[in-house]
Design a protein around this motif. Structure first.
Motif, PDB file in Angstrom:
ATOM      1  N   GLU A 101     -40.295  22.344  27.216  1.00 36.38           N
ATOM      2  CA  GLU A 101     -40.248  23.804  28.264  1.00 36.38           C
ATOM      3  C   GLU A 101     -41.384  23.264  29.353  1.00 36.38           C
ATOM      4  OE1 GLU A 101     -41.642  28.206  28.752  1.00 36.38           O
ATOM      5  OE2 GLU A 101     -42.108  27.346  26.781  1.00 36.38           O
ATOM      6  N   ALA A 102     -42.387  22.743  29.176  1.00 38.91           N
ATOM      7  CA  ALA A 102     -43.176  22.161  30.068  1.00 38.91           C
ATOM      8  C   ALA A 102     -42.609  20.887  30.812  1.00 38.91           C
ATOM      9  CB  ALA A 102     -44.611  21.657  29.643  1.00 38.91           C
ATOM     10  N   LEU A 103     -41.951  19.975  30.173  1.00 37.57           N
ATOM     11  CA  LEU A 103     -41.325  18.933  30.747  1.00 37.57           C
ATOM     12  C   LEU A 103     -40.198  19.304  31.881  1.00 37.57           C
ATOM     13  CD1 LEU A 103     -41.559  15.638  30.709  1.00 37.57           C
ATOM     14  CD2 LEU A 103     -39.562  15.907  28.953  1.00 37.57           C
ATOM     15  N   ASN A 104     -39.528  20.054  31.478  1.00 38.19           N
ATOM     16  CA  ASN A 104     -38.255  20.527  31.986  1.00 38.19           C
ATOM     17  C   ASN A 104     -38.689  21.604  33.312  1.00 38.19           C
ATOM     18  OD1 ASN A 104     -36.655  18.444  30.722  1.00 38.19           O
ATOM     19  ND2 ASN A 104     -36.558  19.926  29.121  1.00 38.19           N
ATOM     20  N   SER A 105     -39.755  21.941  33.112  1.00 34.15           N
ATOM     21  CA  SER A 105     -40.204  23.253  34.107  1.00 34.15           C
ATOM     22  C   SER A 105     -40.017  22.693  35.708  1.00 34.15           C
ATOM     23  CB  SER A 105     -41.592  23.805  34.035  1.00 34.15           C
ATOM     24  OG  SER A 105     -42.603  22.668  34.193  1.00 34.15           O
ATOM     25  N   GLY A 148     -49.381  29.173  31.728  1.00 42.77           N
ATOM     26  CA  GLY A 148     -50.710  29.432  32.192  1.00 42.77           C
ATOM     27  C   GLY A 148     -51.807  28.249  31.594  1.00 42.77           C
ATOM     28  N   LEU A 149     -51.300  27.667  30.518  1.00 39.72           N
ATOM     29  CA  LEU A 149     -51.997  26.493  29.603  1.00 39.72           C
ATOM     30  C   LEU A 149     -51.699  25.442  29.982  1.00 39.72           C
ATOM     31  CD1 LEU A 149     -52.371  28.385  26.101  1.00 39.72           C
ATOM     32  CD2 LEU A 149     -54.232  28.200  28.155  1.00 39.72           C
ATOM     33  N   TRP A 150     -50.680  25.101  31.066  1.00 43.45           N
ATOM     34  CA  TRP A 150     -49.993  23.706  31.511  1.00 43.45           C
ATOM     35  C   TRP A 150     -51.284  23.169  32.476  1.00 43.45           C
ATOM     36  CZ3 TRP A 150     -44.319  25.025  32.598  1.00 43.45           C
ATOM     37  CH2 TRP A 150     -43.786  25.656  31.443  1.00 43.45           C
ATOM     38  N   LEU A 151     -51.610  22.053  32.120  1.00 43.15           N
ATOM     39  CA  LEU A 151     -52.633  21.405  33.157  1.00 43.15           C
ATOM     40  C   LEU A 151     -52.124  20.025  33.760  1.00 43.15           C
ATOM     41  CD1 LEU A 151     -55.639  21.607  34.488  1.00 43.15           C
ATOM     42  CD2 LEU A 151     -56.366  20.463  32.580  1.00 43.15           C
ATOM     43  N   GLU A 152     -52.067  19.998  34.934  1.00 46.04           N
ATOM     44  CA  GLU A 152     -51.678  18.623  35.829  1.00 46.04           C
ATOM     45  C   GLU A 152     -52.866  17.555  35.474  1.00 46.04           C
ATOM     46  OE1 GLU A 152     -50.258  16.891  39.995  1.00 46.04           O
ATOM     47  OE2 GLU A 152     -49.195  18.981  39.376  1.00 46.04           O
ATOM     48  N   VAL A 153     -52.564  16.790  35.105  1.00 45.27           N
ATOM     49  CA  VAL A 153     -53.571  15.460  34.807  1.00 45.27           C
ATOM     50  C   VAL A 153     -53.297  14.110  35.397  1.00 45.27           C
ATOM     51  CG1 VAL A 153     -54.631  16.726  32.569  1.00 45.27           C
ATOM     52  CG2 VAL A 153     -52.631  14.989  32.545  1.00 45.27           C
ATOM     53  N   LEU A 199     -47.961  14.315  35.666  1.00 45.30           N
ATOM     54  CA  LEU A 199     -48.145  14.381  34.155  1.00 45.30           C
ATOM     55  C   LEU A 199     -48.942  15.662  33.903  1.00 45.30           C
ATOM     56  CD1 LEU A 199     -47.836  11.409  34.928  1.00 45.30           C
ATOM     57  CD2 LEU A 199     -49.940  10.901  33.663  1.00 45.30           C
ATOM     58  N   VAL A 200     -48.337  16.312  32.776  1.00 42.04           N
ATOM     59  CA  VAL A 200     -48.720  17.673  32.316  1.00 42.04           C
ATOM     60  C   VAL A 200     -49.329  17.637  30.987  1.00 42.04           C
ATOM     61  CG1 VAL A 200     -48.037  19.907  31.922  1.00 42.04           C
ATOM     62  CG2 VAL A 200     -47.378  18.985  34.174  1.00 42.04           C
ATOM     63  N   VAL A 201     -50.444  18.207  30.705  1.00 40.98           N
ATOM     64  CA  VAL A 201     -50.912  18.472  29.281  1.00 40.98           C
ATOM     65  C   VAL A 201     -50.583  20.001  29.034  1.00 40.98           C
ATOM     66  CG1 VAL A 201     -52.795  18.776  27.670  1.00 40.98           C
ATOM     67  CG2 VAL A 201     -52.705  16.815  29.120  1.00 40.98           C
ATOM     68  N   ALA A 202     -50.021  20.246  27.911  1.00 41.18           N
ATOM     69  CA  ALA A 202     -49.341  21.549  27.438  1.00 41.18           C
ATOM     70  C   ALA A 202     -50.378  22.173  26.359  1.00 41.18           C
ATOM     71  CB  ALA A 202     -47.918  21.518  26.940  1.00 41.18           C
TER      72      ALA A 202
END
Length: 253
Positions: A101-105, A148-153, A199-202
């Motif tokens: 879900e995060a990857l394809n958002s 809301g808990l996804w963070l770009e890193v 890059l995103v940390v879920a």
């Protein structure tokens, strides 16, 4: 539709870990996947186990290290998404669906990772469990859809590393200069960012990590030396110190 995810698990004399790793994938994955085990010359029955369990198996004659093993798996993978998974990582309910879900958002997101009990940098979180049953109970509460808990890193640790095939098409395979391992994941993150991927940390996905089990077995005395050597190799390659990524929040470029 997310399509197929190829889960690539390098392993070396870690059958006790691999068995649990595979059991968790099978119990808690509710989206199409294939498992590719790359066996780095194990002598503990790993190959026989993989055949018995019907897993795709790449059997290397000796331990060629983590990046080499991953690349063998990546070449064989048929998924739209590719996931590098340490054999000592145990996944939990809805883990892959939520990572996808995060990857394809967003189109520009290329690599996604979860949070865990054991990792360097911001992916390590405080947990309350003391055993595997407690972990699953905690993950049941933790693993819920929450952008809301996804963070770009700037950096994602390679213990559970989900990326789009388009990233590999553009960036290539892991750099085997970093064999037997450490900093190949930092290098891949850096290359992906140079190619324009985010890059995103879920933070809404919790996995359990036993913690560098294979490396500590193979390099009991020189573990820190190995890390330092590969950090120097990264600096020589990019003229950038990868340690700065560990503390950074967000995209500094």
């Amino acid at each position: 539709m997310s399509g197929l995810t190829s889960i690539i698990i390098p392993t070396f004399n870690g059958l006790h870990l691999l068995r649990t790793c595979v059991e968790h994938i099978r119990a808690y994955t509710d989206t199409p996947y294939e498992i590719i085990v790359v066996d780095n010359g194990s002598r503990d029955g790993t190959g026989e186990y993989c055949v018995r369990e019907g897993l795709l198996l790449v059997s290397l004659p000796e331990n060629a290290g983590f990046p080499v093993a991953c690349n063998h798996g990546l070449r064989l993978a048929s998924g739209d998404q590719l996931l590098l998974l340490n054999n000592d990582v145990f996944v939990s309910p809805r883990w892959l669906t939520l990572l996808q879900e995060a990857l394809n958002s967003r189109k520009e997101i290329g690599i996604v990772g979860p949070v865990t009990n054991y990792a360097s940098g911001i992916q390590q979180v405080k947990v309350g469990y003391a055993d595997r049953a407690g972990y699953i109970l905690e993950a049941e509460r933790w693993n819920a859809s929450n952008p809301g808990l996804w963070l770009e890193v700037n950096r994602i640790v390679g213990l559970c590393y989900l990326f789009k095939r388009t990233v590999m098409d553009r960036v290539g395979l892991l750099d085997e200069m970093f064999s037997p391992g450490h900093y190949e994941d930092d290098d891949y993150c850096y290359r992906a960012r140079l190619a324009g991927f985010k890059l995103v940390v879920a933070g809404n996905v919790l996995v359990h990590h036993e913690g560098s089990a294979s490396f500590r077995t193979r390099f009991p005395g020189g573990f820190q030396e190995l890390i330092e050597r590969n950090r120097r190799r990264f600096v020589e390659k990019w003229n950038v110190d990868p340690l700065q990524f560990i503390e950074e929040r967000g995209d500094a470029s």
